[in-house]
Enzyme design. Structure first.
Site, short mmCIF file in Angstrom:
data_model
loop_
_atom_site.label_atom_id
_atom_site.label_comp_id
_atom_site.label_asym_id
_atom_site.label_seq_id
_atom_site.Cartn_x
_atom_site.Cartn_y
_atom_site.Cartn_z
N GLU A 1 3.96 32.78 -0.42
CA GLU A 1 3.51 33.66 -1.22
C GLU A 1 2.58 33.43 -2.23
O GLU A 1 1.60 33.80 -2.52
CB GLU A 1 4.56 34.68 -1.62
CG GLU A 1 5.36 35.17 -0.24
CD GLU A 1 6.41 34.42 0.42
OE1 GLU A 1 6.76 33.44 -0.18
OE2 GLU A 1 6.73 35.01 1.39
N HIS B 1 15.24 42.98 2.07
CA HIS B 1 14.35 43.65 2.73
C HIS B 1 14.32 45.10 2.25
O HIS B 1 13.74 45.89 3.16
CB HIS B 1 14.30 43.72 4.35
CG HIS B 1 14.62 42.36 5.06
ND1 HIS B 1 15.70 41.41 4.93
CD2 HIS B 1 13.49 41.75 5.42
CE1 HIS B 1 15.57 40.31 5.48
NE2 HIS B 1 14.02 40.42 5.77
#
Lengths: 325, 379
Positions: free
Chosen positions: A60, A129
């Site tokens: 990321e 998540h």
């Protein structure tokens, strides 16, 4: 006018802007051939090619770092972080770099980019998540933070965001991705950044929400209207920062009561800042202690996620309590 | 209190640059190796020399100013002048340079005015970044030069993105990016080399291996014998160059630029050098390294070395050295005087350029600040 869900309307905005502007580049993990794990970028790879829709290595920090370099050069990158829970390896690049380039360079360099990332729970995703980290980015000087609740706003806000000259965090409520369908124009239109929307007018209490929780707030407003005769006003913030303070203050001055709903933990959640602003700007109009209905100050649980989230069953009693104070 | 005698040497420092893979041009006697010499025109070698000497003069003077309390901070490049100037000079005019924070020499090489650099050191109202950052955190877009931030390694992935963007727009522009040996442990080093390789970006990764990351020596940073070996894992070219040899550095970096320009991808260049000074003016290296290590490295001083080379060509002498130093010192003194006399930035500069347009909350806070106890700023 076609009906679109949130996935389709964001895809429609990306496709429109990529056609209109060669400088718009989509990059991220799995955004290419497969179209993203939620299929938000589906079809873009085939239409625009591997140079405009880049499947990046799995890092990321690298996604955002390279996107910053592209933006510094003059492109308009739209990086995707697969889940906002995975954004932290890129936190340094977002907070120390993208958000600060304009300021620290005396305006010589700017970082126009939209960081798209799914947010929130209710999809059986467990801690990694499901989180809602928006207030970390609101706290960071130099970032705009957007979180649409519905397909129409999502398309209009994303088009505004890509054309904006500042770095923008674009949080997509993943629980809404395929849950809501509505008419969304095929052609371009914009929804302005920095403008909230009063989605239900009322006179007794103001409810402030965004993203997936907007629908819970609306359900509660309907419930108390039917069962208790309470007329709640519901505001969808749409842009979290810079927040539309005028709409909030006007509403609170009218109702004198306020309930804020968000999925993120309570301590230092955005509700805390909103209540401080309301205290500073409308203190003498308040008729009851403001309330926050939020995620608990715990990690996000898997099995009991519906007991963690500030859903209708928790919002409704908060509304009643505030109105009856 | 720890005395210097109690400091235990944690390694045996190499004072020379060993290994047949270390590219060198200037021999100890000042002559050049005909097989490696890039044969730069003499006026250019003189320019390189003067830039290195100027870098050192500025370094020493800024350190004095910090000790006198006239500036807050300086992060210098004593001993690293050759690798900084040689690599900057190897970049073509349209190429970009992303700095770490020790490369003001590269900035001045690009033509950035000395006066503006000194204004940045003072953070005054003519500092292009408006006193918003510490000294030595400069920005110079007009010179195709990046913007310094303090976190380690963040510029590496950014350079990859910028190089990729330039090529995407059909431009022949290579991006170089500086970092130290310590940064080779950072996330962004690995990510940057990996992305750079996968994206085949026109980038030159310039690692100044000056042997020290504040107090930690290179051998505690990595178990790898050579930092350049790290390129292998990313499928890109890695080379080592004697970073105290300006001609060698120029040649190796220029070759890397040409490869990148031809579309052959990035190169990791390990420039072997030595940090003669502290990490910055806030650091006292006597706490962690023995002085005789520094003294041995002074024997490899890149400026002495290049001067010896110039003398073999009869291109430089004491008189010219004296004249150049006097002139440069006077110019610097003038800049310092002017910078010190300038005002602080306006209060409003705190609140502008956070966003493209000032939002309501910053308007409110600016008004609060300007109408508050500092309503009449004391300049």
């Amino acid at each position: 006018m076609p009906e679109m869900n949130l996935v389709q309307s964001i895809n429609s905005a990306l496709r429109h802007e990529m056609k209109a502007n060669d400088d718009v580049i989509v990059l991220g993990e799995d955004v290419g051939k497969v179209g993203g794990v939620f299929r938000v970028t589906k079809g873009l790879f085939d239409e625009f090619g591997a140079d405009r829709v880049i499947d990046t290595p799995l890092a990321e920090g690298g996604i955002i770092g390279t996107a910053i370099g592209m933006a510094l050069y003059g492109l308009r990158p739209v990086p995707e972080i697969q889940f906002s829970d995975f954004i932290f390896p890129a936190f340094d690049q977002i907070v120390s770099e993208a958000a600060k380039f304009r300021y620290r360079s005396g305006g010589e360099y700017t970082c126009p980019m939209v960081i798209r990332t799914p947010v929130g729970g209710g999809i059986r995703g467990g801690h990694y998540h499901s989180q809602s980290p928006e207030s970390l980015f609101i706290h960071t000087a130099g970032l705009k933070v957007v979180c649409p609740s519905n397909p129409y706003d999502a398309k209009g806000l994303l088009l505004s965001a890509i054309r904006d000259d500042d770095p923008i965090m674009f949080f997509e409520p993943k629980r809404v991705y395929r849950a809501v369908k509505m008419e969304v124009p095929e052609e371009e239109f914009t929804v302005p950044i920095g403008k909230a929307k009063v989605v239900k007018e009322g006179k007794d209490v103001t409810v402030i929400a965004w993203g997936a929780m907007l629908f819970e707030a609306l359900a509660s407003a309907q419930e108390v209207a039917e069962n208790d005769g309470v007329d709640a006003e519901v505001i969808d913030l749409r842009t979290l920062w810079p927040v539309d303070i005028d709409t909030i203050v006007e509403s609170v001055k009218k109702t004198g009561r306020v309930v804020i709903v968000h999925e993120a933990p309570k301590a230092c959640g955005f509700g805390a800042e909103l209540l401080s602003l309301i205290s500073e700007k409308a203190f003498l109009h308040l008729e009851a202690p403001p309330k926050r209905v939020t995620g608990w100050d715990t990690p996000f649980p898997y099995t009991l996620e519906m007991e963690y989230l500030p859903l209708q069953h928790r919002i409704t009693p908060a509304l009643i309590e505030t109105v009856r104070f | 209190m720890q005395t210097q005698e109690q400091v235990v040497p944690i390694r045996t420092p190499e004072t020379h640059l060993e290994g047949d893979d270390v590219f060198t041009v200037i021999r100890p006697d000042g002559t050049t190796d005909p097989n490696t010499d890039p044969r730069l025109p003499q006026h250019m070698v003189l320019d390189l020399y003067k830039a290195m000497v100027r870098t050192r003069i500025v370094d020493l003077q800024l350190e004095r100013l910090q000790r006198q309390g006239r500036i807050g901070f300086h992060i210098g490049s004593l001993g690293e002048e050759a690798c900084i100037i040689g690599s900057a000079a190897a970049m073509r005019p349209n190429d970009w340079i992303f700095p770490c924070y020790r490369e003001f020499g590269a900035l001045l090489w690009r033509g950035f005015p000395l006066q503006t650099y000194v204004d940045n050191m003072y953070g005054n109202d003519e500092d292009p970044v408006k006193g918003r950052q510490m000294p030595d955190h400069y920005t110079a877009r007009a010179y195709r030069f990046g913007s310094v931030s303090s976190p380690i390694g963040t510029q590496i992935t950014q350079a990859v993105g910028m190089g990729w963007a330039a090529r995407h727009k059909g431009k022949d522009e290579v991006v170089s990016v500086y970092f130290g040996d310590g940064a080779t442990s950072s996330n962004e080093f690995h990510t940057g080399l990996n992305f750079g390789g996968v994206m085949n970006a026109p980038v030159v990764f310039l690692c100044r291996n000056n042997r020290w990351a504040i107090s930690v020596p290179t051998e505690m940073q990595t178990k790898a014998a050579k930092l350049s070996d790290k390129a292998i894992a990313y499928g890109i070219k890695g080379v080592r160059v004697d970073g105290n040899d300006v001609l060698a550095t120029w040649k190796i970096v220029r070759e890397a630029v040409e490869r990148a320009s031809r579309g052959e991808g990035p190169t990791l260049v390990e420039m072997l050098t030595y940090r003669i000074g502290g990490h910055s003016t806030s650091d006292d290296p006597r706490a962690y390294r023995v002085q005789n290590e520094v003294e041995r490295w002074r024997g490899t001083d890149p400026i002495v070395r290049l001067r010896r080379h110039l003398e073999t060509k009869n291109a430089w002498d004491d008189a010219r050295e004296e004249e150049f130093k006097t002139e440069t010192e006077a110019q610097l003194k003038t800049c310092i005087g002017l910078s010190e006399a300038k005002k602080k930035p306006e209060l409003s500069s705190i609140f502008t350029e956070v966003f493209s347009k000032q939002p309501w909350h910053l308007k409110e806070q600016q008004a609060e600040c300007e109408n508050g106890p500092r309503a009449k700023p004391a300049h």
